[in-house]
Design a protein around this motif. Structure first.
Motif, PDB file in Angstrom:
ATOM      1  N   ARG A   1       0.848  -1.195   0.000  1.00 14.09           N
ATOM      2  CA  ARG A   1       0.000   0.000   0.000  1.00 14.09           C
ATOM      3  C   ARG A   1       0.882   1.243   0.000  1.00 14.09           C
ATOM      4  O   ARG A   1       2.029   1.205   0.454  1.00 14.09           O
ATOM      5  CB  ARG A   1      -0.947   0.007   1.196  1.00 14.09           C
ATOM      6  CG  ARG A   1      -0.262   0.199   2.530  1.00 14.09           C
ATOM      7  CD  ARG A   1      -1.275   0.215   3.681  1.00 14.09           C
ATOM      8  NE  ARG A   1      -0.581   0.143   4.944  1.00 14.09           N
ATOM      9  CZ  ARG A   1      -0.199  -0.973   5.538  1.00 14.09           C
ATOM     10  NH1 ARG A   1      -0.460  -2.135   4.977  1.00 14.09           N
ATOM     11  NH2 ARG A   1       0.455  -0.941   6.679  1.00 14.09           N
ATOM     12  N   ASP A   2       0.316   2.319  -0.490  1.00 12.41           N
ATOM     13  CA  ASP A   2       0.993   3.610  -0.504  1.00 12.41           C
ATOM     14  C   ASP A   2       0.473   4.417   0.676  1.00 12.41           C
ATOM     15  O   ASP A   2      -0.678   4.855   0.679  1.00 12.41           O
ATOM     16  CB  ASP A   2       0.710   4.337  -1.816  1.00 12.41           C
ATOM     17  CG  ASP A   2       1.441   5.659  -1.938  1.00 12.41           C
ATOM     18  OD1 ASP A   2       2.135   6.067  -0.979  1.00 12.41           O
ATOM     19  OD2 ASP A   2       1.310   6.294  -2.995  1.00 12.41           O
TER      20      ASP A   2
ATOM     21  N   LYS B   1       0.518   7.565   1.874  1.00 10.25           N
ATOM     22  CA  LYS B   1       0.845   8.915   1.411  1.00 10.25           C
ATOM     23  C   LYS B   1       1.171   9.858   2.572  1.00 10.25           C
ATOM     24  O   LYS B   1       2.005  10.738   2.432  1.00 10.25           O
ATOM     25  CB  LYS B   1      -0.297   9.467   0.559  1.00 10.25           C
ATOM     26  CG  LYS B   1      -0.488   8.718  -0.743  1.00 10.25           C
ATOM     27  CD  LYS B   1      -1.621   9.309  -1.561  1.00 10.25           C
ATOM     28  CE  LYS B   1      -2.009   8.485  -2.759  1.00 10.25           C
ATOM     29  NZ  LYS B   1      -0.978   8.167  -3.697  1.00 10.25           N
TER      30      LYS B   1
ATOM     31  N   SER C   1       4.700   9.108   3.293  1.00 11.57           N
ATOM     32  CA  SER C   1       5.544   9.062   2.087  1.00 11.57           C
ATOM     33  C   SER C   1       6.348   7.773   2.025  1.00 11.57           C
ATOM     34  O   SER C   1       7.573   7.767   1.910  1.00 11.57           O
ATOM     35  CB  SER C   1       6.490  10.263   2.027  1.00 11.57           C
ATOM     36  OG  SER C   1       5.754  11.458   1.930  1.00 11.57           O
TER      37      SER C   1
ATOM     38  N   PHE D   1       5.889   3.312   0.844  1.00 11.77           N
ATOM     39  CA  PHE D   1       5.155   2.111   0.474  1.00 11.77           C
ATOM     40  C   PHE D   1       5.336   1.134   1.622  1.00 11.77           C
ATOM     41  O   PHE D   1       6.423   1.036   2.197  1.00 11.77           O
ATOM     42  CB  PHE D   1       5.695   1.526  -0.830  1.00 11.77           C
ATOM     43  CG  PHE D   1       5.520   2.445  -2.002  1.00 11.77           C
ATOM     44  CD1 PHE D   1       4.273   2.621  -2.588  1.00 11.77           C
ATOM     45  CD2 PHE D   1       6.597   3.147  -2.509  1.00 11.77           C
ATOM     46  CE1 PHE D   1       4.107   3.490  -3.666  1.00 11.77           C
ATOM     47  CE2 PHE D   1       6.448   4.012  -3.591  1.00 11.77           C
ATOM     48  CZ  PHE D   1       5.196   4.186  -4.163  1.00 11.77           C
TER      49      PHE D   1
ATOM     50  N   TYR E   1       9.853   7.338   0.192  1.00  9.61           N
ATOM     51  CA  TYR E   1       9.979   7.998  -1.110  1.00  9.61           C
ATOM     52  C   TYR E   1       9.773   9.499  -1.001  1.00  9.61           C
ATOM     53  O   TYR E   1       9.236  10.004  -0.024  1.00  9.61           O
ATOM     54  CB  TYR E   1       9.016   7.392  -2.131  1.00  9.61           C
ATOM     55  CG  TYR E   1       7.539   7.607  -1.839  1.00  9.61           C
ATOM     56  CD1 TYR E   1       6.916   8.823  -2.133  1.00  9.61           C
ATOM     57  CD2 TYR E   1       6.765   6.590  -1.312  1.00  9.61           C
ATOM     58  CE1 TYR E   1       5.562   9.015  -1.886  1.00  9.61           C
ATOM     59  CE2 TYR E   1       5.414   6.768  -1.056  1.00  9.61           C
ATOM     60  CZ  TYR E   1       4.824   7.984  -1.352  1.00  9.61           C
ATOM     61  OH  TYR E   1       3.481   8.168  -1.106  1.00  9.61           O
TER      62      TYR E   1
ATOM     63  N   ALA F   1       5.409  -1.701  -5.126  1.00  8.79           N
ATOM     64  CA  ALA F   1       5.561  -0.246  -5.245  1.00  8.79           C
ATOM     65  C   ALA F   1       5.614   0.161  -6.715  1.00  8.79           C
ATOM     66  O   ALA F   1       4.979   1.139  -7.119  1.00  8.79           O
ATOM     67  CB  ALA F   1       6.820   0.208  -4.516  1.00  8.79           C
TER      68      ALA F   1
ATOM     69  N   LEU G   1       2.212   0.174  -8.256  1.00  3.86           N
ATOM     70  CA  LEU G   1       1.456   1.375  -7.871  1.00  3.86           C
ATOM     71  C   LEU G   1       1.946   2.603  -8.627  1.00  3.86           C
ATOM     72  O   LEU G   1       1.144   3.436  -9.076  1.00  3.86           O
ATOM     73  CB  LEU G   1       1.563   1.602  -6.364  1.00  3.86           C
ATOM     74  CG  LEU G   1       0.865   0.560  -5.482  1.00  3.86           C
ATOM     75  CD1 LEU G   1       1.249   0.747  -4.022  1.00  3.86           C
ATOM     76  CD2 LEU G   1      -0.640   0.624  -5.668  1.00  3.86           C
TER      77      LEU G   1
END
Length: 91
Positions: free
Chosen positions: A6-7, A9, A12, A14, A27, A58, A61
């Motif tokens: 999953r990301d 967010k 920031s 994965f 990231y 990742a 995605l």
């Protein structure tokens, strides 16, 4: 074993849950790319291919979002060298 990356967010990164442990790849975003800066796998889980599963997910995605990837850590550099099928994602 089916794994789902999953990301996250808000952080920031994965993420990949493995039991009660968490592998992750930090990231930074640019307007057109995702720079993966660090990959971390819990010590007890190393050597099982989980970091590769994490980066594979990742990249899926990233591809889905129409972005490119910049390898900012050695693990991602090595992963991309071993997986030429993902060369189209490299910025």
């Amino acid at each position: 074993m089916t794994v789902a990356v999953r990301d996250n967010k808000d952080r920031s990164r994965f993420e990949l849950d493995v039991g009660h442990e968490l592998a992750f790849a930090n990231y930074r975003l640019t307007s057109s790319a995702v720079i993966i800066t660090h990959t971390e796998t819990p010590r007890a889980l190393r050597g099982r291919g989980l970091a590769s599963e994490l980066i594979k997910g990742a990249l899926e995605l990233i591809r889905h979002d129409g972005k490119k990837v910049i390898a900012g850590c050695g693990f991602v550099v090595d992963y991309l060298e071993k997986h030429p099928e993902d060369a189209d994602l490299v910025a």
